[in-house]
Motif scaffolding. Structure first.
Motif, PDB file in Angstrom:
ATOM      1  N   VAL A  79       0.834  -1.201   0.000  1.00  0.00           N
ATOM      2  CA  VAL A  79       0.000   0.000   0.000  1.00  0.00           C
ATOM      3  C   VAL A  79       0.870   1.254   0.000  1.00  0.00           C
ATOM      4  O   VAL A  79       0.643   2.193  -0.767  1.00  0.00           O
ATOM      5  CB  VAL A  79      -0.949   0.004   1.214  1.00  0.00           C
ATOM      6  CG1 VAL A  79      -1.651   1.347   1.348  1.00  0.00           C
ATOM      7  CG2 VAL A  79      -1.983  -1.108   1.079  1.00  0.00           C
ATOM      8  N   VAL A  80       1.884   1.265   0.856  1.00  0.00           N
ATOM      9  CA  VAL A  80       2.726   2.452   1.007  1.00  0.00           C
ATOM     10  C   VAL A  80       3.685   2.611  -0.167  1.00  0.00           C
ATOM     11  O   VAL A  80       3.754   3.674  -0.809  1.00  0.00           O
ATOM     12  CB  VAL A  80       3.512   2.379   2.328  1.00  0.00           C
ATOM     13  CG1 VAL A  80       4.552   3.490   2.402  1.00  0.00           C
ATOM     14  CG2 VAL A  80       2.556   2.485   3.505  1.00  0.00           C
ATOM     15  N   MET A  81       4.422   1.550  -0.490  1.00  0.00           N
ATOM     16  CA  MET A  81       5.523   1.684  -1.443  1.00  0.00           C
ATOM     17  C   MET A  81       5.046   1.787  -2.881  1.00  0.00           C
ATOM     18  O   MET A  81       5.602   2.560  -3.667  1.00  0.00           O
ATOM     19  CB  MET A  81       6.492   0.519  -1.280  1.00  0.00           C
ATOM     20  CG  MET A  81       7.215   0.541   0.057  1.00  0.00           C
ATOM     21  SD  MET A  81       8.263  -0.909   0.282  1.00  0.00           S
ATOM     22  CE  MET A  81       8.761  -0.699   1.988  1.00  0.00           C
ATOM     23  N   VAL A  82       4.021   1.027  -3.255  1.00  0.00           N
ATOM     24  CA  VAL A  82       3.520   1.132  -4.624  1.00  0.00           C
ATOM     25  C   VAL A  82       2.903   2.505  -4.848  1.00  0.00           C
ATOM     26  O   VAL A  82       3.117   3.139  -5.890  1.00  0.00           O
ATOM     27  CB  VAL A  82       2.501   0.021  -4.930  1.00  0.00           C
ATOM     28  CG1 VAL A  82       1.880   0.227  -6.307  1.00  0.00           C
ATOM     29  CG2 VAL A  82       3.172  -1.344  -4.874  1.00  0.00           C
ATOM     30  N   GLY A  83       2.144   2.993  -3.854  1.00  0.00           N
ATOM     31  CA  GLY A  83       1.554   4.318  -3.981  1.00  0.00           C
ATOM     32  C   GLY A  83       2.607   5.403  -4.102  1.00  0.00           C
ATOM     33  O   GLY A  83       2.511   6.290  -4.959  1.00  0.00           O
ATOM     34  N   ASN A  84       3.644   5.340  -3.268  1.00  0.00           N
ATOM     35  CA  ASN A  84       4.695   6.352  -3.319  1.00  0.00           C
ATOM     36  C   ASN A  84       5.526   6.248  -4.588  1.00  0.00           C
ATOM     37  O   ASN A  84       5.954   7.264  -5.144  1.00  0.00           O
ATOM     38  CB  ASN A  84       5.591   6.246  -2.087  1.00  0.00           C
ATOM     39  CG  ASN A  84       4.901   6.742  -0.835  1.00  0.00           C
ATOM     40  OD1 ASN A  84       3.874   7.408  -0.903  1.00  0.00           O
ATOM     41  ND2 ASN A  84       5.443   6.417   0.324  1.00  0.00           N
ATOM     42  N   MET A  85       5.775   5.016  -5.063  1.00  0.00           N
ATOM     43  CA  MET A  85       6.495   4.861  -6.321  1.00  0.00           C
ATOM     44  C   MET A  85       5.696   5.476  -7.468  1.00  0.00           C
ATOM     45  O   MET A  85       6.248   6.187  -8.327  1.00  0.00           O
ATOM     46  CB  MET A  85       6.756   3.381  -6.616  1.00  0.00           C
ATOM     47  CG  MET A  85       7.481   3.148  -7.937  1.00  0.00           C
ATOM     48  SD  MET A  85       7.653   1.389  -8.404  1.00  0.00           S
ATOM     49  CE  MET A  85       5.947   0.980  -8.800  1.00  0.00           C
ATOM     50  N   ALA A  86       4.375   5.244  -7.475  1.00  0.00           N
ATOM     51  CA  ALA A  86       3.533   5.816  -8.524  1.00  0.00           C
ATOM     52  C   ALA A  86       3.540   7.334  -8.457  1.00  0.00           C
ATOM     53  O   ALA A  86       3.528   8.012  -9.501  1.00  0.00           O
ATOM     54  CB  ALA A  86       2.112   5.282  -8.403  1.00  0.00           C
ATOM     55  N   ASN A  87       3.582   7.889  -7.248  1.00  0.00           N
ATOM     56  CA  ASN A  87       3.653   9.352  -7.117  1.00  0.00           C
ATOM     57  C   ASN A  87       4.940   9.906  -7.713  1.00  0.00           C
ATOM     58  O   ASN A  87       4.970  11.048  -8.188  1.00  0.00           O
ATOM     59  CB  ASN A  87       3.571   9.754  -5.645  1.00  0.00           C
ATOM     60  CG  ASN A  87       2.160   9.695  -5.098  1.00  0.00           C
ATOM     61  OD1 ASN A  87       1.184   9.822  -5.847  1.00  0.00           O
ATOM     62  ND2 ASN A  87       2.032   9.502  -3.800  1.00  0.00           N
ATOM     63  N   MET A  88       6.014   9.109  -7.674  1.00  0.00           N
ATOM     64  CA  MET A  88       7.287   9.556  -8.249  1.00  0.00           C
ATOM     65  C   MET A  88       7.303   9.458  -9.768  1.00  0.00           C
ATOM     66  O   MET A  88       8.154  10.072 -10.424  1.00  0.00           O
ATOM     67  CB  MET A  88       8.442   8.731  -7.677  1.00  0.00           C
ATOM     68  CG  MET A  88       8.577   8.790  -6.171  1.00  0.00           C
ATOM     69  SD  MET A  88       8.930  10.435  -5.529  1.00  0.00           S
ATOM     70  CE  MET A  88      10.677  10.576  -5.856  1.00  0.00           C
ATOM     71  N   LEU A  89       6.381   8.690 -10.331  1.00  0.00           N
ATOM     72  CA  LEU A  89       6.371   8.471 -11.781  1.00  0.00           C
ATOM     73  C   LEU A  89       5.194   9.121 -12.491  1.00  0.00           C
ATOM     74  O   LEU A  89       5.248   9.334 -13.704  1.00  0.00           O
ATOM     75  CB  LEU A  89       6.356   6.969 -12.081  1.00  0.00           C
ATOM     76  CG  LEU A  89       7.567   6.168 -11.602  1.00  0.00           C
ATOM     77  CD1 LEU A  89       7.343   4.683 -11.844  1.00  0.00           C
ATOM     78  CD2 LEU A  89       8.837   6.635 -12.307  1.00  0.00           C
ATOM     79  N   ALA A 277      15.783   4.973  -3.746  1.00  0.00           N
ATOM     80  CA  ALA A 277      15.164   4.134  -2.708  1.00  0.00           C
ATOM     81  C   ALA A 277      13.788   3.649  -3.131  1.00  0.00           C
ATOM     82  O   ALA A 277      13.453   2.464  -2.974  1.00  0.00           O
ATOM     83  CB  ALA A 277      15.062   4.924  -1.401  1.00  0.00           C
ATOM     84  N   LEU A 278      12.970   4.552  -3.671  1.00  0.00           N
ATOM     85  CA  LEU A 278      11.562   4.234  -3.900  1.00  0.00           C
ATOM     86  C   LEU A 278      11.317   3.331  -5.102  1.00  0.00           C
ATOM     87  O   LEU A 278      10.454   2.450  -5.052  1.00  0.00           O
ATOM     88  CB  LEU A 278      10.764   5.530  -4.084  1.00  0.00           C
ATOM     89  CG  LEU A 278      10.094   6.084  -2.836  1.00  0.00           C
ATOM     90  CD1 LEU A 278       9.384   7.381  -3.140  1.00  0.00           C
ATOM     91  CD2 LEU A 278       9.110   5.084  -2.267  1.00  0.00           C
TER      92      LEU A 278
END
Length: 304
Positions: A79-89, A277-278
């Protein structure tokens, strides 16, 4: 190759092209290669990236070790990492909506919304409180309007806290809601959120040290950059805040007498540490989610 797969590949290529184009536009006139021409301690860059990655793991604890102990740590990380990775892309913080798809399938839409919104609201409070610490530490090296904004935010937060406590004490219905939400799990969630942002702040500090700044001065710089960049990034913008984040860092460091080329190098390194990192963590979390879906589907077919 099946037609459906071909369509997915074409769509994926088009999305990637659009993202790269938007990132290049967001960076504007910044010269990314200035970073690699700078005198950087790359071991400290690696340490900054590790600290930022640790902040993502700690942020995932808000569910499994906080407000929802029934959720596994793996699901929390997705939930946390996929969402944050998508925010970076993706632009406009589109990853916030993507988080909903990675909760356990039995969770209702209402429950998913509550689990996203509760830590999200705590994030805002944690960012503002840590940013307010920049006032005594770096007020002389910050734009007056930024300092005034943080002071106003502190007054508003204090007023809201007082109103909340009074309303909870005087209004029975709100008192029952308070007892429903303010639980030991909620307190742990708040603690994990604050810890995750402290690690982000630490990542910024170590990133400053990579440019051989004085450690004490780097603390003030880290707080100033944290406050300015997070205030600006409250407004959804380009993928990962590309360009916007760099502007905030260069603007913050200019009050410390750091020339623009050096400020650009620092900004790019701090942002690169976040991506370093992300992206791997998010990719692993995403692939593990796909594998779990396939395993679950296979088990269901076998039991049917």
């Amino acid at each position: 190759m099946k037609k459906k797969m071909k369509i997915k590949i074409v769509v994926g290529i088009l999305i990637t092209i659009i993202m790269v184009y938007m990132a290049a536009r967001a960076l504007g006139g910044l010269d990314p290669w200035v970073l690699f021409r700078s005198n950087v301690n790359w071991w400290l860059f690696l340490a900054a990236a590790v600290l930022f990655g640790m902040s993502q793991f700690v942020r995932a604890f808000v569910y499994s070790y906080g407000i929802d102990h029934r959720m596994t740590l793996g699901a929390s990380c997705r939930v946390v990492m996929v969402g944050n990775m998508a925010n970076m892309l993706l632009p406009l913080r589109a990853g916030e909506g993507l988080r909903f798809a990675f909760f356990p399938p039995e969770y209702s839409a209402v429950r998913r919304t509550r689990l996203v919104m509760t830590p999200g609201g705590t994030d805002v409070v944690a960012i503002l409180l840590l940013s307010i610490l920049a006032i005594p530490l770096a007020a002389g090296n910050m734009h007056p309007s930024t300092v005034q904004m943080l002071k106003t935010a502190g007054i508003v937060l204090a007023a809201l806290a007082i109103v909340f406590m009074l309303a909870g004490a005087l209004i029975p219905r709100l008192r029952r809601m308070t007892h429903l939400y303010i639980t030991p799990g909620f307190a742990r969630m708040v603690g994990w959120v604050f810890c995750s942002w402290v690690l982000v702040l630490g990542s910024n500090w170590v990133g400053m040290l990579a440019f051989q700044f004085d450690p004490a001065q780097a603390v003030r710089m880290a707080f100033a950059v944290f406050a300015t960049s997070n205030i600006i990034l409250f407004i959804p913008s380009s993928p990962g805040g590309l360009g916007v984040f760099e502007y905030a860092v260069v603007f913050s460091l200019s009050f410390f007498g750091v020339p623009e080329p050096s400020g650009v190098s620092v900004a790019l390194l701090l942002h690169l540490a976040q991506y370093a990192a992300l992206l791997p963590l998010g990719a692993v979390a995403y692939l593990s989610g796909l594998r779990l879906q396939r395993t679950t589907a296979a088990a269901l077919r076998k039991s049917a």
